[in-house]
Write a protein that holds these residues in place. Structure first.
Motif, mmCIF file in Angstrom:
data_model
loop_
_atom_site.group_PDB
_atom_site.id
_atom_site.type_symbol
_atom_site.label_atom_id
_atom_site.label_comp_id
_atom_site.label_asym_id
_atom_site.label_seq_id
_atom_site.Cartn_x
_atom_site.Cartn_y
_atom_site.Cartn_z
ATOM 1 N N ARG A 41 0.818 -1.217 0.000
ATOM 2 C CA ARG A 41 0.000 0.000 0.000
ATOM 3 C C ARG A 41 0.856 1.273 0.000
ATOM 4 N NH1 ARG A 41 -5.534 -0.204 0.442
ATOM 5 N NH2 ARG A 41 -6.273 -2.340 0.386
ATOM 6 N N LEU A 42 2.174 1.108 -0.034
ATOM 7 C CA LEU A 42 3.084 2.236 -0.170
ATOM 8 C C LEU A 42 3.527 2.266 -1.623
ATOM 9 C CD1 LEU A 42 3.128 1.666 2.916
ATOM 10 C CD2 LEU A 42 5.546 2.303 2.900
ATOM 11 N N GLY A 43 3.231 3.336 -2.327
ATOM 12 C CA GLY A 43 3.540 3.350 -3.748
ATOM 13 C C GLY A 43 4.167 4.630 -4.242
ATOM 14 N N LEU A 44 4.670 4.572 -5.477
ATOM 15 C CA LEU A 44 5.204 5.722 -6.181
ATOM 16 C C LEU A 44 4.407 5.882 -7.469
ATOM 17 C CD1 LEU A 44 9.038 5.134 -5.729
ATOM 18 C CD2 LEU A 44 7.639 6.862 -4.580
ATOM 19 N N CYS A 45 4.039 7.101 -7.766
ATOM 20 C CA CYS A 45 3.151 7.398 -8.900
ATOM 21 C C CYS A 45 3.695 6.813 -10.199
ATOM 22 C CB CYS A 45 2.996 8.909 -9.019
ATOM 23 S SG CYS A 45 1.781 9.419 -10.257
ATOM 24 N N GLU A 46 2.818 6.181 -10.977
ATOM 25 C CA GLU A 46 3.201 5.548 -12.243
ATOM 26 C C GLU A 46 3.067 6.486 -13.438
ATOM 27 O OE1 GLU A 46 1.135 1.907 -12.830
ATOM 28 O OE2 GLU A 46 1.962 0.947 -11.037
ATOM 29 N N THR A 52 -5.220 3.564 0.119
ATOM 30 C CA THR A 52 -6.254 3.152 1.078
ATOM 31 C C THR A 52 -7.503 2.659 0.353
ATOM 32 O OG1 THR A 52 -7.048 5.442 1.234
ATOM 33 C CG2 THR A 52 -5.434 4.732 2.868
ATOM 34 N N SER A 53 -7.371 2.394 -0.943
ATOM 35 C CA SER A 53 -8.521 1.909 -1.713
ATOM 36 C C SER A 53 -8.909 0.513 -1.246
ATOM 37 C CB SER A 53 -8.191 1.887 -3.211
ATOM 38 O OG SER A 53 -7.138 0.984 -3.469
ATOM 39 N N THR A 54 -10.178 0.175 -1.423
ATOM 40 C CA THR A 54 -10.662 -1.127 -0.952
ATOM 41 C C THR A 54 -10.131 -2.283 -1.786
ATOM 42 O OG1 THR A 54 -12.658 -0.848 -2.306
ATOM 43 C CG2 THR A 54 -12.774 -0.127 -0.001
ATOM 44 N N ASN A 55 -9.808 -2.022 -3.047
ATOM 45 C CA ASN A 55 -9.356 -3.105 -3.930
ATOM 46 C C ASN A 55 -7.878 -2.997 -4.317
ATOM 47 O OD1 ASN A 55 -9.592 -0.844 -5.470
ATOM 48 N ND2 ASN A 55 -10.812 -1.783 -7.100
ATOM 49 N N ARG A 56 -7.117 -2.236 -3.545
ATOM 50 C CA ARG A 56 -5.680 -2.085 -3.776
ATOM 51 C C ARG A 56 -5.384 -1.682 -5.216
ATOM 52 N NH1 ARG A 56 -2.616 -4.917 0.278
ATOM 53 N NH2 ARG A 56 -4.023 -5.900 1.778
ATOM 54 N N SER A 57 -6.142 -0.733 -5.732
ATOM 55 C CA SER A 57 -6.041 -0.399 -7.144
ATOM 56 C C SER A 57 -5.322 0.912 -7.422
ATOM 57 C CB SER A 57 -7.459 -0.306 -7.743
ATOM 58 O OG SER A 57 -8.204 0.713 -7.087
ATOM 59 N N ARG A 58 -4.954 1.640 -6.392
ATOM 60 C CA ARG A 58 -4.357 2.956 -6.636
ATOM 61 C C ARG A 58 -2.992 2.819 -7.287
ATOM 62 N NH1 ARG A 58 -3.890 8.077 -2.409
ATOM 63 N NH2 ARG A 58 -2.948 9.521 -3.898
ATOM 64 N N ARG A 59 -2.748 3.652 -8.310
ATOM 65 C CA ARG A 59 -1.463 3.627 -9.018
ATOM 66 C C ARG A 59 -0.875 5.026 -9.193
ATOM 67 N NH1 ARG A 59 -2.166 -0.630 -7.629
ATOM 68 N NH2 ARG A 59 -2.208 -2.619 -8.753
ATOM 69 N N TYR A 60 -1.635 6.046 -8.837
ATOM 70 C CA TYR A 60 -1.190 7.410 -9.069
ATOM 71 C C TYR A 60 -1.326 8.246 -7.797
ATOM 72 C CZ TYR A 60 -2.007 5.583 -13.728
ATOM 73 O OH TYR A 60 -1.998 4.785 -14.835
ATOM 74 N N CYS A 61 -0.511 9.302 -7.719
ATOM 75 C CA CYS A 61 -0.502 10.119 -6.510
ATOM 76 C C CYS A 61 -1.670 11.082 -6.443
ATOM 77 C CB CYS A 61 0.819 10.898 -6.414
ATOM 78 S SG CYS A 61 1.015 12.179 -7.685
ATOM 79 N N SER A 62 -2.302 11.362 -7.589
ATOM 80 C CA SER A 62 -3.392 12.340 -7.620
ATOM 81 C C SER A 62 -4.308 12.069 -8.808
ATOM 82 C CB SER A 62 -2.824 13.760 -7.733
ATOM 83 O OG SER A 62 -2.142 13.921 -8.976
ATOM 84 N N VAL A 81 -4.945 9.697 -20.508
ATOM 85 C CA VAL A 81 -4.925 10.386 -21.801
ATOM 86 C C VAL A 81 -3.735 9.915 -22.637
ATOM 87 C CG1 VAL A 81 -4.580 12.629 -22.921
ATOM 88 C CG2 VAL A 81 -6.170 12.430 -20.996
ATOM 89 N N ALA A 82 -2.578 9.778 -21.984
ATOM 90 C CA ALA A 82 -1.379 9.312 -22.693
ATOM 91 C C ALA A 82 -1.573 7.897 -23.222
ATOM 92 C CB ALA A 82 -0.177 9.379 -21.763
ATOM 93 N N ALA A 83 -2.200 7.041 -22.407
ATOM 94 C CA ALA A 83 -2.436 5.661 -22.831
ATOM 95 C C ALA A 83 -3.413 5.615 -24.002
ATOM 96 C CB ALA A 83 -2.976 4.849 -21.660
ATOM 97 N N ARG A 100 -5.029 14.235 -10.990
ATOM 98 C CA ARG A 100 -4.392 14.894 -12.137
ATOM 99 C C ARG A 100 -3.453 13.944 -12.858
ATOM 100 N NH1 ARG A 100 -0.624 20.367 -11.841
ATOM 101 N NH2 ARG A 100 -0.138 20.474 -14.068
ATOM 102 N N CYS A 101 -2.630 13.229 -12.088
ATOM 103 C CA CYS A 101 -1.700 12.283 -12.697
ATOM 104 C C CYS A 101 -2.446 11.104 -13.321
ATOM 105 C CB CYS A 101 -0.697 11.780 -11.648
ATOM 106 S SG CYS A 101 0.735 12.862 -11.437
ATOM 107 N N ALA A 102 -3.514 10.659 -12.679
ATOM 108 C CA ALA A 102 -4.299 9.555 -13.228
ATOM 109 C C ALA A 102 -4.902 9.950 -14.573
ATOM 110 C CB ALA A 102 -5.402 9.158 -12.248
ATOM 111 N N THR A 103 -5.431 11.169 -14.653
ATOM 112 C CA THR A 103 -6.018 11.652 -15.900
ATOM 113 C C THR A 103 -4.955 11.768 -16.986
ATOM 114 O OG1 THR A 103 -7.720 12.891 -14.714
ATOM 115 C CG2 THR A 103 -7.262 13.558 -16.979
#
Length: 209
Positions: A141-146, A157-167, A176-178, A169-172
């Motif tokens: 659960r300790l990560g660095l933004c992808e 702290t997501s229920t499904n351990r799905s977080r990959r980005y720090c914010s 978009v890049a993908a 903004r970075c997720a968006t």
């Protein structure tokens, strides 16, 4: 104060630097004091000497996140344990506010530090908070933004351990890049298919009947 709150101390400190962008906002005693947030009493202890000391602790905390993000749980725990040993705290029961109509205190755990300087106090709280988060939720659960080039630290702290980005903004930005990369690949494949078809027509021999 919730013990999980203290883990934010570690994230705030780590994210004062963006190594891949060669950016560092931790350049003055004022920047150090801002990290303490509402804890102004502790912030007032900071001096110019704490800038260098904070940077040293920051590097060690980032190493914890890097080890966790790389899947090396043992190394992450060892690095965090070394910080806990060097910067100890004393858990205490504290009561702020009231919890019901009887005006009884709202009892909760509080971390009392006994620092020789502002860095020691901040490091103690950050390390303990991160330790509680790690043992409560897991090292993964300790990560660095992808979202390249960002490598900010975050706590999942997501229920499904799905977080990959720090914010968001970075997720968006990453999404978009993908999307653009997929469209570019589709266009290239379509162009290749068209060229292959044209080549096949040119090279196919015609037979007289």
């Amino acid at each position: 104060m919730e013990l999980a709150y203290y883990s934010d101390y570690a994230v705030r400190l780590v994210n004062t630097e963006e190594p891949t962008r060669n950016k560092d906002s931790l350049t003055s005693v004022e920047a150090v004091r801002e990290l303490f947030g509402l804890n102004q009493q502790a912030a007032r202890r900071a001096t110019d000497a704490d800038v260098t000391r904070f940077r040293s602790v920051r590097a060690r905390l980032r190493a914890v996140f890097e080890a966790a993000d790389g899947g090396d749980e043992t190394l992450a725990v060892d690095l965090l344990n070394s910080l806990l040993l060097e910067f100890p705290v004393s858990p205490q029961i504290s009561g702020h506010g009231v919890r019901d109509e009887d005006a009884k205190p709202d009892w909760h755990m509080h971390l009392a530090d006994h620092p020789s300087n502002a860095t020691a106090g901040y490091a103690a709280i950050a390390a303990m908070g991160l330790a509680f988060h790690l043992t409560s939720y897991g090292v993964d659960r300790l990560g660095l933004c992808e979202a390249a080039p960002c490598r900010n630290a975050y706590l999942d702290t997501s229920t499904n351990r799905s977080r990959r980005y720090c914010s968001d903004r970075c997720a968006t930005r990453a999404n978009v890049a993908a999307y653009r990369a997929r469209k570019r690949l589709e266009t290239e494949r379509a162009a290749d298919t068209g060229r292959s078809a044209e080549t096949a027509q040119v090279t196919t021999p015609h037979t007289d009947r």
